[in-house]
Design an enzyme around this catalytic site. Structure first.
Site, PDB file in Angstrom:
ATOM      1  CB  ILE A  11      -0.964  -0.344   1.374  1.00 52.28           C
ATOM      2  CG1 ILE A  11      -1.316  -1.557   1.299  1.00 52.28           C
ATOM      3  CG2 ILE A  11      -1.698   0.922   1.416  1.00 52.28           C
ATOM      4  CD1 ILE A  11      -2.733  -1.114   2.527  1.00 52.28           C
ATOM      5  CG  ASP A  30      10.549  -0.910   3.664  1.00 56.44           C
ATOM      6  OD1 ASP A  30       9.030  -0.689   3.481  1.00 56.44           O
ATOM      7  OD2 ASP A  30      11.242  -1.682   3.892  1.00 56.44           O
ATOM      8  CB  ALA A  78       6.885   0.419   9.077  1.00 57.83           C
ATOM      9  CG  ASN A  96       7.348  -4.409  13.248  1.00 59.40           C
ATOM     10  OD1 ASN A  96       8.663  -3.963  12.971  1.00 59.40           O
ATOM     11  ND2 ASN A  96       6.174  -4.340  12.481  1.00 59.40           N
ATOM     12  CE1 TYR A 145      -1.979  -5.961  11.086  1.00 58.34           C
ATOM     13  CE2 TYR A 145      -4.261  -6.238  10.098  1.00 58.34           C
ATOM     14  CZ  TYR A 145      -2.991  -5.401  10.342  1.00 58.34           C
ATOM     15  OH  TYR A 145      -3.047  -4.444   9.497  1.00 58.34           O
ATOM     16  CG  PHE A 173     -13.312  -2.819   5.151  1.00 55.54           C
ATOM     17  CD1 PHE A 173     -13.472  -1.192   6.117  1.00 55.54           C
ATOM     18  CD2 PHE A 173     -14.706  -3.258   6.137  1.00 55.54           C
ATOM     19  CE1 PHE A 173     -13.880  -0.797   7.460  1.00 55.54           C
ATOM     20  CE2 PHE A 173     -14.570  -3.281   7.268  1.00 55.54           C
ATOM     21  CZ  PHE A 173     -14.730  -1.497   7.646  1.00 55.54           C
ATOM     22  CG  ASN A 174     -10.245  -7.933   2.969  1.00 63.63           C
ATOM     23  OD1 ASN A 174     -11.462  -7.256   3.923  1.00 63.63           O
ATOM     24  ND2 ASN A 174      -9.809  -8.858   2.967  1.00 63.63           N
ATOM     25  CG  HIS A 193      -4.085 -10.940   1.197  1.00 61.07           C
ATOM     26  ND1 HIS A 193      -2.361 -10.225   1.153  1.00 61.07           N
ATOM     27  CD2 HIS A 193      -4.249 -10.740   2.127  1.00 61.07           C
ATOM     28  CE1 HIS A 193      -2.692  -9.660   2.231  1.00 61.07           C
ATOM     29  NE2 HIS A 193      -3.499  -9.893   2.920  1.00 61.07           N
ATOM     30  CG  PHE A 210      -9.146 -20.418   3.568  1.00 59.22           C
ATOM     31  CD1 PHE A 210      -8.404 -22.030   2.812  1.00 59.22           C
ATOM     32  CD2 PHE A 210      -8.451 -19.907   3.340  1.00 59.22           C
ATOM     33  CE1 PHE A 210      -7.036 -22.187   3.170  1.00 59.22           C
ATOM     34  CE2 PHE A 210      -6.548 -19.648   2.510  1.00 59.22           C
ATOM     35  CZ  PHE A 210      -6.315 -21.143   2.780  1.00 59.22           C
TER      36      PHE A 210
HETATM   37  N1  UDP Z   1      -9.540 -16.816   1.074  1.00 61.06           N
HETATM   38  C1  UDP Z   1      -9.857 -18.816   0.214  1.00 61.06           C
HETATM   39  N2  UDP Z   1      -8.119 -18.794  -0.475  1.00 61.06           N
HETATM   40  C2  UDP Z   1      -7.385 -18.086   0.334  1.00 61.06           C
HETATM   41  C3  UDP Z   1      -7.289 -16.980   0.269  1.00 61.06           C
HETATM   42  C4  UDP Z   1      -8.577 -15.914   1.353  1.00 61.06           C
HETATM   43  O1  UDP Z   1     -10.817 -18.730   0.474  1.00 61.06           O
HETATM   44  O2  UDP Z   1      -6.186 -18.485  -0.712  1.00 61.06           O
HETATM   45  C5  UDP Z   1     -10.696 -16.430   2.044  1.00 61.06           C
HETATM   46  C6  UDP Z   1     -10.432 -15.988   3.057  1.00 61.06           C
HETATM   47  O3  UDP Z   1     -10.561 -17.276   4.075  1.00 61.06           O
HETATM   48  C7  UDP Z   1     -11.564 -14.413   3.908  1.00 61.06           C
HETATM   49  C8  UDP Z   1     -10.659 -13.818   1.866  1.00 61.06           C
HETATM   50  O4  UDP Z   1     -11.021 -14.385   1.364  1.00 61.06           O
HETATM   51  O5  UDP Z   1     -12.507 -15.330   3.292  1.00 61.06           O
HETATM   52  C9  UDP Z   1     -10.300 -12.512   1.934  1.00 61.06           C
HETATM   53  O6  UDP Z   1      -9.230 -13.052   2.721  1.00 61.06           O
HETATM   54  P1  UDP Z   1      -8.136 -12.392   2.578  1.00 61.06           P
HETATM   55  O7  UDP Z   1      -7.085 -13.276   2.951  1.00 61.06           O
HETATM   56  O8  UDP Z   1      -7.723 -12.126   1.687  1.00 61.06           O
HETATM   57  O9  UDP Z   1      -7.784 -10.870   3.286  1.00 61.06           O
HETATM   58  P2  UDP Z   1      -9.072 -10.801   4.953  1.00 61.06           P
HETATM   59  O10 UDP Z   1     -10.265 -11.132   5.246  1.00 61.06           O
HETATM   60  O11 UDP Z   1      -8.067 -11.900   6.089  1.00 61.06           O
HETATM   61  O12 UDP Z   1      -8.069 -10.004   5.236  1.00 61.06           O
END
Ligand code: UDP
Length: 333
Positions: A11, A30, A78, A96, A145, A173-174, A193, A210
């Site tokens: 970012i 960095d 960072a 950290n 975290y 958010f994401n 991710h 997942f």
């Molecule tokens: N996810 C997944 N497979 C992966 C990485 C993520 O199914 O290889 C799912 C994860 O369980 C969550 C969503 O994607 O529901 C977003 O996950 P990510 O790790 O990108 O971001 P977070 O929500 O943890 O910040």
């Protein structure tokens, strides 16, 4: 001059690119533990960039950055940011993310720098009590975290009261996507991710989804994917807000729309123009079913509005993935 900690990371580098392109002078600090020197070299082509390799855990490293540069504001990226790792190794996260930030804030106080924009996170809210999540939602993080970021937010309130240090905390958010010219993008080793993992998947590496038994319309988790260039723009607006005398405040950064993991998967297949091998796996620990931002406050106070949608993010992430493959192979800079 603007100091960007973590400017060689995902970012931070996008903010650095946007600032350089608008003619601003910046210093990137960095450690390169997670950031990449290749990203610094690419950024250098876009403007007046000074790079300092240093670690926030060493007070003298960060004091040195203030000693030799005329810094008037800081954007602090960072940090470690892997939720699962933070649960296994909280010491690493507090040392950290909290101690490192304390050194940064103390150096700011010492050198009379009183404006900071801080990367916070939706993880400070914990398990959502309602969705969309506004800034009044209780902050009860469920992992180290999120706790480390919330601790920094609290320290910043105390430093404002005692030393007049003004902060804007941006709760992401994401974050998704990459530079629209594919010069820089997301580069984590290993990648965890969603979008890059789908884009990287092939016959040799199946994409693992997942959980498909969540209480959501299609059973997969719903997230709010905010484009990284829109996010960079929010940081610029936050810097302007502080420069114009704005008070310490905090804002959610998201689009206000949710997309399920299945929807993201289907959109990635469309962009790739091929089928992606898929395996449905058990739920990942600590994943809430639904996280969506209420971004009204950022709209009203920072005058920030996301311009890009999920498809834009996937297209730019895919262009960057192709470039990253070449970059790693030493084919391009
Ligand atoms: N996810 C997944 N497979 C992966 C990485 C993520 O199914 O290889 C799912 C994860 O369980 C969550 C969503 O994607 O529901 C977003 O996950 P990510 O790790 O990108 O971001 P977070 O929500 O943890 O910040």
């Amino acid at each position: 001059m603007i100091l960007i900690t973590g400017g060689a990371g995902y970012i931070g580098s996008h903010l650095a690119m946007a600032l350089l392109e608008s003619g601003k002078e910046i210093v990137i600090f960095d450690s390169l533990e997670l950031g990449h020197i290749e990203i610094i070299n690419i950024l250098k082509k876009s403007g007046n960039l000074k790079f300092i390799q240093g670690n926030l855990k060493n007070l003298d490293d960060i004091r040195g950055a203030f000693l030799v540069n005329k810094i008037d504001s800081v954007v602090h990226f960072a940090a470690y940011s892997q939720v699962a790792e933070s649960v296994k190794n909280p010491q690493k996260y507090y040392y950290n993310n909290v101690y490192g930030t304390l050194n940064l804030l103390n150096a700011m106080v010492e050198f009379g720098v009183n404006k900071i924009v801080f990367s916070s996170t939706a993880a400070t809210y914990g398990e959502p009590e309602y969705v969309p999540i506004d800034e009044k939602h209780p902050q009860k993080p469920i992992n180290a975290y999120g706790s480390s970021k919330l601790t920094v937010e609290k320290i910043m309130d105390d430093y404002d009261r005692a030393y007049g240090l003004k902060s804007v905390r941006l709760r992401y958010f994401n974050v998704a996507g990459a530079d629209s010219k594919a010069r820089i993008g997301e580069w984590h080793e290993p990648e965890t991710h969603l979008i890059p993992n789908i884009l990287k998947a092939d016959e040799t590496k199946t994409f693992k989804m997942f959980g498909d038994d969540y209480d959501t319309p299609d059973g997969t988790c719903v997230r709010d994917y905010i484009n990284v260039e829109d996010l960079a723009d929010a940081h610029i607006k936050a810097l302007e807000y502080l420069t114009n005398g704005g008070k310490t405040d905090y804002f959610n950064l998201g689009t206000g729309n949710g997309n399920s993991v299945k929807e993201v998967f289907d959109a990635c297949e469309k962009v790739l123009g091929r089928k992606v091998p898929l395996e449905i796996c058990p739920r990942r620990d600590g994943d809430p079913a639904k996280l969506v931002a209420d971004n009204t406050k950022a709209l009203e106070i920072l005058n920030w509005k996301p311009q890009r949608n999920l498809m834009d993010s996937i297209v730019s992430a895919n262009d960057w993935e192709k470039r990253l493959t070449k970059l790693k192979a030493g084919i391009v800079l």
